[in-house]
Design an enzyme around this catalytic site. Structure first.
Site, PDB file in Angstrom:
ATOM      1  N   ASP A  12       0.831  -1.207   0.000  1.00  0.00           N
ATOM      2  CA  ASP A  12       0.000   0.000   0.000  1.00  0.00           C
ATOM      3  C   ASP A  12       0.868   1.261   0.000  1.00  0.00           C
ATOM      4  OD1 ASP A  12      -2.299   1.470   0.038  1.00  0.00           O
ATOM      5  OD2 ASP A  12      -2.826   1.027   2.123  1.00  0.00           O
ATOM      6  N   HIS A  29       3.013   3.208  -8.983  1.00  0.00           N
ATOM      7  CA  HIS A  29       2.826   1.773  -9.223  1.00  0.00           C
ATOM      8  C   HIS A  29       4.071   1.176  -9.885  1.00  0.00           C
ATOM      9  CE1 HIS A  29      -1.193   2.108  -7.803  1.00  0.00           C
ATOM     10  NE2 HIS A  29      -1.661   2.764  -8.858  1.00  0.00           N
ATOM     11  N   LEU A 123      10.640 -20.932  -4.743  1.00  0.00           N
ATOM     12  CA  LEU A 123       9.636 -20.022  -4.169  1.00  0.00           C
ATOM     13  C   LEU A 123       8.293 -20.109  -4.916  1.00  0.00           C
ATOM     14  CD1 LEU A 123       8.915 -17.402  -2.413  1.00  0.00           C
ATOM     15  CD2 LEU A 123       9.696 -16.103  -4.393  1.00  0.00           C
TER      16      LEU A 123
HETATM   17  C1  FPP Z   1      -1.790   0.302  -3.375  1.00  0.00           C
HETATM   18  O1  FPP Z   1      -1.351   1.609  -3.543  1.00  0.00           O
HETATM   19  C2  FPP Z   1      -1.332  -0.592  -4.410  1.00  0.00           C
HETATM   20  C3  FPP Z   1      -2.122  -1.163  -5.360  1.00  0.00           C
HETATM   21  C4  FPP Z   1      -3.557  -0.900  -5.493  1.00  0.00           C
HETATM   22  C5  FPP Z   1      -1.628  -2.090  -6.338  1.00  0.00           C
HETATM   23  C6  FPP Z   1      -0.353  -2.812  -6.018  1.00  0.00           C
HETATM   24  C7  FPP Z   1       0.443  -2.843  -7.234  1.00  0.00           C
HETATM   25  C8  FPP Z   1       1.789  -2.760  -7.299  1.00  0.00           C
HETATM   26  C9  FPP Z   1       2.662  -2.731  -6.115  1.00  0.00           C
HETATM   27  C10 FPP Z   1       2.509  -2.647  -8.572  1.00  0.00           C
HETATM   28  C11 FPP Z   1       2.348  -3.733  -9.515  1.00  0.00           C
HETATM   29  C12 FPP Z   1       2.471  -5.073  -8.961  1.00  0.00           C
HETATM   30  C13 FPP Z   1       2.761  -6.135  -9.713  1.00  0.00           C
HETATM   31  C14 FPP Z   1       2.773  -7.500  -9.127  1.00  0.00           C
HETATM   32  C15 FPP Z   1       3.082  -5.977 -11.126  1.00  0.00           C
HETATM   33  P1  FPP Z   1      -2.438   2.770  -3.619  1.00  0.00           P
HETATM   34  O2  FPP Z   1      -2.553   3.155  -5.051  1.00  0.00           O
HETATM   35  O3  FPP Z   1      -3.699   2.335  -2.956  1.00  0.00           O
HETATM   36  O4  FPP Z   1      -1.726   3.893  -2.786  1.00  0.00           O
HETATM   37  P2  FPP Z   1      -2.430   5.051  -1.955  1.00  0.00           P
HETATM   38  O5  FPP Z   1      -3.235   4.386  -0.868  1.00  0.00           O
HETATM   39  O6  FPP Z   1      -1.266   5.831  -1.422  1.00  0.00           O
HETATM   40  O7  FPP Z   1      -3.268   5.838  -2.926  1.00  0.00           O
END
Ligand code: FPP
Length: 237
Positions: A12, A29, A123
């Protein structure tokens, strides 16, 4: 306590990281995907057998279309880029969630990578995609109800083990350690059944900043936990 066998992570804070760095959310991201690579490498190095990442929740479909499209494109490029390394490091890719709901290109790439790595014995990297814990439990309940309805199974045969084996995570042990970054202290519909005895580790670090050192800190914290599974400390001695 030893190193966890199974680490689950709620990644997150990508959006906040992007805002702090005056960048578009997609850049958060992208940087987040780089940390995914780093964490996978560290788990391989430490010979941790299971890593499960909350990459896209069932609720994430409600984000603006441009962000959903960017996340799906990132998933495809991540999988394509990582496949040679997954093969090299003996990583078995696994997916949980409604992967049938993914756009065709992401679905196709994912199935290809699952197939290409299915015999690997290192893994197990599980990506939760279009995943929701309640949805997973609901699907398992329906599957079992149907079996009872068909006469394939009796009501008395439905045990914790049977329910566990009906979940998307069938064959994967429950997580020992769940990490959530960015200061939020919620489970957000992730692995609801599987986290019954999991140790939780919350950190204020935003996911794009969650580096190798941050993972080691979480592992150190885990080593100092006293897991009793509802027993007394003495019963464990
Ligand atoms: C939360 O950050 C993250 C996500 C909704 C998606 C997780 C994705 C990744 C870490 C990148 C891609 C992963 C792979 C496996 C290719 P948020 O956008 O909710 O952050 P915020 O709460 O600060 O807005």
């Amino acid at each position: 306590m030893a190193t966890p066998k199974h680490i689950a992570i709620i990644m997150d804070g990508n959006g906040r990281w992007a805002r702090q760095n005056a960048l578009p959310r997609s850049a958060g991201h992208e940087k987040g995907a780089e940390q995914v690579r780093a964490v996978v490498d560290t788990c391989v190095e430490l010979e941790i057998p299971f890593l499960t990442l909350y990459a896209f929740s069932s609720e994430n479909w409600g984000r603006p279309k441009a962000e959903v499209d960017a996340l799906m494109a990132l998933l495809v490029s991540f999988l394509e880029g990582e496949l040679p390394r997954m093969k090299e490091h003996n990583i078995r890719l696994h997916a949980i969630g409604r992967i049938d709901q993914l756009p065709p290109s992401a679905h196709k790439t994912l199935l290809h990578c699952l197939k290409q790595t299915e015999k690997n014995a290192g893994l197990t990297l599980t990506l939760a995609l279009s995943y929701g814990g309640r949805d997973e439990l609901l699907r398992a309940a329906r599957k079992l109800a149907k079996k009872v309805d068909n006469g394939e199974m009796t009501l008395a045969e439905i045990s914790e083990e049977v329910l566990s084996e009906s979940l998307d995570t069938s064959g994967i042990p429950d997580p020992d350690l769940l990490i959530r970054t960015s200061g939020e202290k919620r489970l957000s519909n992730f692995l609801l059944w599987q986290c019954a005895y999991t140790e939780f580790y919350f950190t204020d670090i935003l996911w794009p900043d969650f580096d190798r050192e941050a993972l080691f800190e979480a592992l150190n914290d885990f080593r100092n936990r006293d897991r009793r599974y509802g027993l007394t400390g003495q019963a464990e001695d």
